[in-house]
Motif scaffolding. Structure first.
Motif, short mmCIF file in Angstrom:
data_model
loop_
_atom_site.label_atom_id
_atom_site.label_comp_id
_atom_site.label_asym_id
_atom_site.label_seq_id
_atom_site.Cartn_x
_atom_site.Cartn_y
_atom_site.Cartn_z
N ILE A 171 -6.07 -1.55 5.27
CA ILE A 171 -5.68 -0.34 4.56
C ILE A 171 -4.21 -0.49 4.21
N ALA A 172 -3.91 -0.53 2.92
CA ALA A 172 -2.54 -0.69 2.44
C ALA A 172 -1.93 0.69 2.21
N LYS A 173 -0.78 0.90 2.85
CA LYS A 173 -0.05 2.15 2.66
C LYS A 173 1.37 1.81 2.21
N PRO A 174 1.62 1.74 0.90
CA PRO A 174 2.96 1.39 0.42
C PRO A 174 3.93 2.56 0.53
N ALA A 175 5.21 2.27 0.33
CA ALA A 175 6.22 3.33 0.31
C ALA A 175 5.92 4.31 -0.82
N GLU A 176 6.20 5.59 -0.55
CA GLU A 176 5.91 6.60 -1.56
C GLU A 176 6.77 6.46 -2.81
N GLN A 177 7.89 5.72 -2.71
CA GLN A 177 8.75 5.53 -3.89
C GLN A 177 8.18 4.53 -4.88
N THR A 178 7.28 3.65 -4.43
CA THR A 178 6.79 2.58 -5.31
C THR A 178 5.27 2.46 -5.28
N PRO A 179 4.55 3.52 -5.64
CA PRO A 179 3.09 3.45 -5.60
C PRO A 179 2.48 2.67 -6.76
N LEU A 180 3.18 2.61 -7.90
CA LEU A 180 2.59 2.01 -9.09
C LEU A 180 2.41 0.50 -8.93
N ILE A 181 3.42 -0.16 -8.38
CA ILE A 181 3.35 -1.60 -8.18
C ILE A 181 2.21 -1.93 -7.21
N ALA A 182 2.11 -1.15 -6.14
CA ALA A 182 1.05 -1.37 -5.16
C ALA A 182 -0.32 -1.18 -5.80
N PHE A 183 -0.46 -0.14 -6.58
CA PHE A 183 -1.75 0.14 -7.24
C PHE A 183 -2.15 -1.01 -8.15
N ARG A 184 -1.23 -1.48 -8.95
CA ARG A 184 -1.55 -2.57 -9.89
C ARG A 184 -1.85 -3.87 -9.14
N ALA A 185 -1.10 -4.14 -8.08
CA ALA A 185 -1.33 -5.36 -7.30
C ALA A 185 -2.71 -5.35 -6.66
N VAL A 186 -3.12 -4.20 -6.12
CA VAL A 186 -4.43 -4.11 -5.48
C VAL A 186 -5.54 -4.20 -6.51
N GLN A 187 -5.35 -3.60 -7.67
CA GLN A 187 -6.33 -3.78 -8.74
C GLN A 187 -6.57 -5.25 -9.03
N LEU A 188 -5.50 -6.01 -9.14
CA LEU A 188 -5.62 -7.44 -9.41
C LEU A 188 -6.29 -8.17 -8.25
N MET A 189 -6.03 -7.74 -7.03
CA MET A 189 -6.67 -8.36 -5.86
C MET A 189 -8.18 -8.11 -5.88
N HIS A 190 -8.56 -6.89 -6.21
CA HIS A 190 -10.00 -6.59 -6.31
C HIS A 190 -10.65 -7.43 -7.41
N ASP A 191 -9.97 -7.52 -8.54
CA ASP A 191 -10.52 -8.31 -9.65
C ASP A 191 -10.64 -9.79 -9.28
N ALA A 192 -9.77 -10.25 -8.38
CA ALA A 192 -9.80 -11.66 -7.97
C ALA A 192 -10.87 -11.94 -6.92
#
Length: 503
Positions: A171-192
Motif C-alpha cells: 500500500i503506497a501512501k505518498p506525501a500529501e504535497q505530491t500526489p500527482l507524481i505518485a498517481f502517475r507512477a503507479v498507473q505506469l506500474m500497473h500497466d507494466a
C-alpha cells in the motif's frame, strides 16, 4: 502540460469524493492537477485487498516478480520526460534534479530486481551427512510504504519496488504535497504488469489514512522516510497493535555537518559547500546544515562561499538557468522565515541572497533565498531546518575531537563531510564519526544506487540502507528447512545420477 486528476487506486478502483486542486509551488496561480483524498475506510479496504493478494504474488517466485519490476523500469524510462516535467511542476524541483530523480528511480528498479534474483534463491547450508539444510527468503505480508515530497518519485518508487520484489503486497501512501507524481507512477506500474490488487495507492493526510494504515493489525511492516517525530508516531502505532510485531524501516533526516581544516583546497570546499547546502533548495535529507571551519582559514573560506552564493539564480525551476527553486509549501516557508529571524537576532550574517522581484505574492510562489550565518555551536540548533540555510561554526586546530563529539551528541547520524589533505585525519574521523554516509573531499549529497548505500543511524533512521545489499532482506521473512535425508534411505538423487559406475 496535461492536467492530472489523481485518486487513490484500491484494487484498480478509485473512490469518489470532492477533488482539491494541486498548485505549482513556484507559481501558485497555476493548477497542476487535482486530488481526491481517501478516508480511513478506504485505507482499511486497501489493506484487505492487499492481504488477499499477497500469497499469489509471493508464489509467482522471485524471477517473475523481478521481471515485472524490470518492466516497470522500462515504463518509467519511456515516460522519463513526462515524469520529470511533473516533478518540476508539482514538487518545484529544478529540471536537472528532476531528470536525475527519474534516473535514480529507474536504478532502484533494476538494482532491487537483480538483488532479488541473487538473494532470494534457496541457499544450501552446511550440516552432517544424512541431513539437508536450506535457508529460504519469502515475503512478510502487507507493507505500507510512506514516502516524502522531496524525492516524490525516487524514494517513493524505491520503497515500492523493494517490497514487491521481496514478495510482499504493498500500500503506497505518498506525501500529501505530491500526489500527482505518485498517481502517475503507479498507473505506469500497473500497466507494466504489477497486479492492481497487489499494489494499492492511498492518497490523503497522515493523520487520517496514514494513522489508519499504520495501526491496522493486518499489516506486516512499514517503510518510511520523513521526520523523526512521524517515525516515532509510526513506531508507537505498530507497537500498540494487538498483532504480530511489525517491521519498521525508517530514514529520518539529520543535522548534517561538514568539517574543513586548514589543509583543504578553498575552491573545492566552496563548490562542495554550496552544492551540499543549497542544491534542491536545501530540501534533501542529506543536505549540509552546519559547516565547521578551522579558525585560521575561516575568514577566507566564508568570503569565497559568500561570493559563490551571490552567483546562485533563484527562480522558476522550469527555467534551465535556475539553481534554486521554491520550498514545497507555505508551512515550510513559514518555518524557514521563523528560523531566519532567530539567526538575525543570535547569529552573524555571512550572506543573505536577494529574491528577484515577482517571485512572491499572489502570482509568485513559496520562495526563500539562500542564507548563511555564523553561530557559536551546533548545540544552538534545536532541530533540523529543512531549506537553504547554512550555519557556520569556527573551531581551533586542536579541537577536532570536540567538534566530532558535538556532532555525535546531536543524536543524528545521516551524512557528514570532511575536507582535508591529511590521510591520518581522514582515518581518525572515519573511526570517530557516528554517521551512515561519510564523504571526504567532495559534496555530501547525491548517493548513487548500488555504490553509496544511503541511510543513517541514531535519530537518522533504523537502517538498512536504501540502494544497498541489505535493504531487500529487511522486507523478507527467513525460513530454515532441515530434512533428515537418511530417514528415506539416503539421498535418492544419488541413485539416479549420470555418473559412471565404479569399476
Amino acid at each position: 502540460a496535461p492536467f492530472i486528476a489523481a485518486t487513490s487506486l484500491i484494487g484498480g478502483s478509485a473512490p469518489h469524493a470532492p477533488a482539491v486542486d494541486v498548485h505549482n509551488p513556484a507559481q501558485l496561480s497555476q493548477s497542476v492537477g487535482s486530488v481526491v483524498d481517501a478516508t480511513a475506510t478506504d485505507a482499511a479496504n486497501a489493506v484487505a485487498m492487499a492481504r488477499a493478494s499477497m500469497r499469489g504474488w509471493n508464489d509467482r517466485g522471485v524471477d517473475a516478480r523481478a521481471a515485472t519490476i524490470d518492466r516497470v523500469a522500462e515504463a518509467w524510462e519511456s515516460a522519463h520526460d513526462e515524469l520529470a516535467a511533473l516533478i518540476v511542476r508539482e514538487a518545484g524541483r529544478t529540471m536537472l534534479d528532476a531528470h536525475l530523480e527519474v534516473r535514480e528511480a529507474i536504478d532502484f528498479c533494476r538494482y532491487y530486481a537483480a538483488l532479488g534474483r541473487t538473494q532470494m534463491r534457496v541457499h544450501d547450508l552446511p550440516g552432517p551427512v544424512g541431513e539437508s539444510n536450506q535457508l529460504r527468503l519469502t515475503g512478510r505480508g502487507v507493507f505500507v510504504c510512506i514516502s516524502p515530497w522531496n524525492f516524490p518519485l525516487a524514494i517513493f518508487g524505491g520503497q515500492l519496488v523493494a517490497a514487491l520484489v521481496a514478495g510482499n503486497s504493498v500500500i503506497a501512501k505518498p506525501a500529501e504535497q505530491t500526489p500527482l507524481i505518485a498517481f502517475r507512477a503507479v498507473q505506469l506500474m500497473h500497466d507494466a504488469g504489477v497486479p492492481r490488487e497487489v499494489l494499492n495507492l492511498v492518497l490523503g493526510r497522515g493523520e487520517t489514512v496514514g494513522h489508519a494504515l499504520t495501526s491496522d493489525t493486518r499489516i506486516a511492516g512499514v517503510a518510511f522516510t520523513g521526520s523523526i517525530a512521524t517515525a516515532r508516531s509510526i513506531n508507537r502505532a505498530l507497537a500498540n497493535r494487538d498483532a504480530a510485531i511489525g517491521v519498521l524501516i525508517a530514514e529520518t533526516g539529520g543535522q548534517n555537518a561538514m568539517i574543513v581544516d586548514s589543509s583543504a583546497l578553498p575552491e573545492q570546499v566552496t563548490d562542495a559547500v554550496v552544492s551540499s547546502a543549497f542544491r534542491s533548495c536545501g530540501q534533501r535529507c542529506s543536505a549540509l546544515r552546519v559547516l565547521f571551519v578551522q579558525r585560521e582559514v575561516a575568514d577566507a573560506m566564508t568570503t569565497m562561499i559568500a561570493g559563490a552564493m551571490r552567483e546562485l539564480i533563484v527562480g522558476n525551476p522550469a527555467d534551465p538557468r535556475t539553481d534554486i527553486g521554491p520550498v514545497i509549501d507555505a508551512e515550510q516557508l513559514a518555518l524557514l522565515r521563523q528560523h531566519r529571524a532567530w539567526l538575525r537576532a543570535h547569529g552573524r550574517c555571512i550572506q543573505e541572497c536577494d529574491l528577484p522581484s515577482g517571485l512572491t505574492g499572489k502570482s509568485g510562489g513559496h520562495f526563500f533565498a539562500p542564507i548563511a550565518y555564523e553561530i557559536d555551536a551546533i548545540g544552538d540548533l534545536q532541530s533540523e531546518n529543512f531549506g537553504p540555510i547554512l550555519h557556520v561554526v569556527r573551531y581551533d586546530k586542536h579541537e577536532l575531537d570536540r567538534v566530532i563529539d558535538a556532532i555525535n551528541t546531536t543524536g543524528y547520524g545521516l551524512t557528514m563531510g570532511l575536507h582535508t589533505r591529511l590521510d591520518a585525519r581522514v582515518e581518525h574521523v572515519i573511526e570517530s564519526a557516528r554517521v551512515g554516509n561519510l564523504y571526504v573531499n567532495r559534496n555530501i549529497i547525491g548517493a548513487v544506487v548500488g555504490s553509496q548505500p544511503f541511510g543513517g543511524e541514531g535519530l537518522s533512521g533504523t537502517g538498512p540502507k536504501a540502494g544497498g545489499p541489505h535493504y531487500l532482506q529487511r522486507f523478507c521473512a527467513e525460513r530454515a528447512v532441515t530434512i533428515n535425508t537418511a530417514a528415506a534411505g539416503g539421498n535418492v538423487q544419488l541413485m539416479t545420477s549420470d555418473r559412471p559406475a565404479a569399476r
